[in-house]
Design an enzyme around this catalytic site. Structure first.
Site, short mmCIF file in Angstrom:
data_model
loop_
_atom_site.label_atom_id
_atom_site.label_comp_id
_atom_site.label_asym_id
_atom_site.label_seq_id
_atom_site.Cartn_x
_atom_site.Cartn_y
_atom_site.Cartn_z
N ALA A 154 0.84 -1.28 0.17
CA ALA A 154 -0.04 -0.08 0.11
C ALA A 154 1.08 1.07 -0.06
O ALA A 154 0.63 2.22 -0.83
CB ALA A 154 -0.84 0.01 1.15
N TYR A 155 1.82 1.32 0.90
CA TYR A 155 2.53 2.36 1.03
C TYR A 155 3.35 2.70 -0.38
O TYR A 155 3.58 3.68 -0.97
CB TYR A 155 3.65 2.28 2.06
CG TYR A 155 4.47 3.49 2.48
CD1 TYR A 155 4.20 4.63 2.91
CD2 TYR A 155 6.03 3.41 2.08
CE1 TYR A 155 4.83 5.87 3.36
CE2 TYR A 155 6.72 4.63 2.34
CZ TYR A 155 6.44 5.75 2.86
OH TYR A 155 7.09 6.85 3.08
N SER A 156 4.14 1.60 -0.71
CA SER A 156 4.97 1.61 -2.07
C SER A 156 3.84 2.17 -3.27
O SER A 156 4.36 2.97 -4.02
CB SER A 156 5.50 0.02 -2.32
OG SER A 156 6.35 -0.23 -1.61
#
Length: 248
Positions: A154-156
């Site tokens: 999700a962050y990437s």
């Protein structure tokens, strides 16, 4: 410390009560600017305001809520004047977990804050910059948006989206005196690490050739130039702060 000339400029810094955002706001004030700190953490906003003094105003803002963002923009312009600098530093990491078991609601929250929040804040501030034919914008991406970190889908993905948004917006505004760039830091020594396991933090540190985490003042030094009038040509670009991890 080199003093970048930001005299007469007013900056909005989201996530400005702490971490990278506060370090950048502090550097802007030292360079002659006034700042508006946008953050959800009221207590930390009060502490940040005390340190920065009369050069700072504060707004409690949920960047994932368009109504909250646009209202903060209006209040900021009423209280502090026209916004000539914008730094989008508000963001969340989310937990470390494989994609096939990643919590669906957490995925949505990470995307909502990191991607939609960056869009909303740019959407609110850009019209005024276009009207005045001047502005400097820096969106905070991540090395994860370039390379992808395992167990951080999700962050990437969210930070890759920030890079794409920045490149698109920079090209849209290239005919104006508005520079839109982003930075892609390696892991920095901030509170966002509280969301991660020690093993995940060590994995990211081990990938950095410098052998340490990024210091927030190092990021602030780069961004101070990016938001200055001296940065009059470069736009739609990503500036690396990975300690040698990425070379493109």
């Amino acid at each position: 410390m080199n003093r970048i000339d930001l005299d007469g400029q007013h900056a909005v810094v989201t996530g400005g009560a702490q971490g990278l955002g506060f370090a950048m706001a502090r550097r802007f004030v030292a360079s002659g600017a006034t700042v508006s700190l946008w953050d959800l953490d009221e207590a930390r906003l009060e502490t940040a305001k005390k340190e920065l003094g009369n050069a700072a105003t504060t707004e409690i803002v949920d960047v994932a809520d368009w109504t909250s963002v646009d209202a903060a923009r209006a209040r900021t312009e009423d209280l502090a004047g026209k916004i000539s600098i914008l730094v989008n530093s508000a963001g969340i990491a989310g937990p470390a977990a494989p994609l096939d078991v990643y919590d669906i609601e957490t995925w949505k929250k990470v995307i909502d804050v990191n991607v939609n929040g960056t869009f909303y804040v740019n959407r609110a501030v850009v019209p005024g910059m276009k009207e005045r034919n001047y502005g400097r914008i820096v969106n905070i991406a991540s090395v994860a948006g370039k390379e992808g970190n395992p167990n951080a889908s999700a962050y990437s993905a969210s930070k890759a989206a920030v890079i794409g948004l920045t490149k698109s917006l920079g090209k849209e505004l290239a005919q104006y005196d508005i520079a839109v760039n982003c930075i892609s830091p390696a892991t920095a020594q901030t509170r966002i690490l509280e969301q991660l396991t020690p093993e995940h933090i060590e994995y990211m540190r081990s990938r950095i050739p410098r052998g340490r985490l990024l210091e927030v003042d190092e990021a602030a030094a780069m961004v101070a130039w990016l938001v200055s009038k001296e940065n009059s040509f470069t736009t739609a670009s990503t500036f690396d702060l990975s300690g040698g991890r990425t070379t493109y």
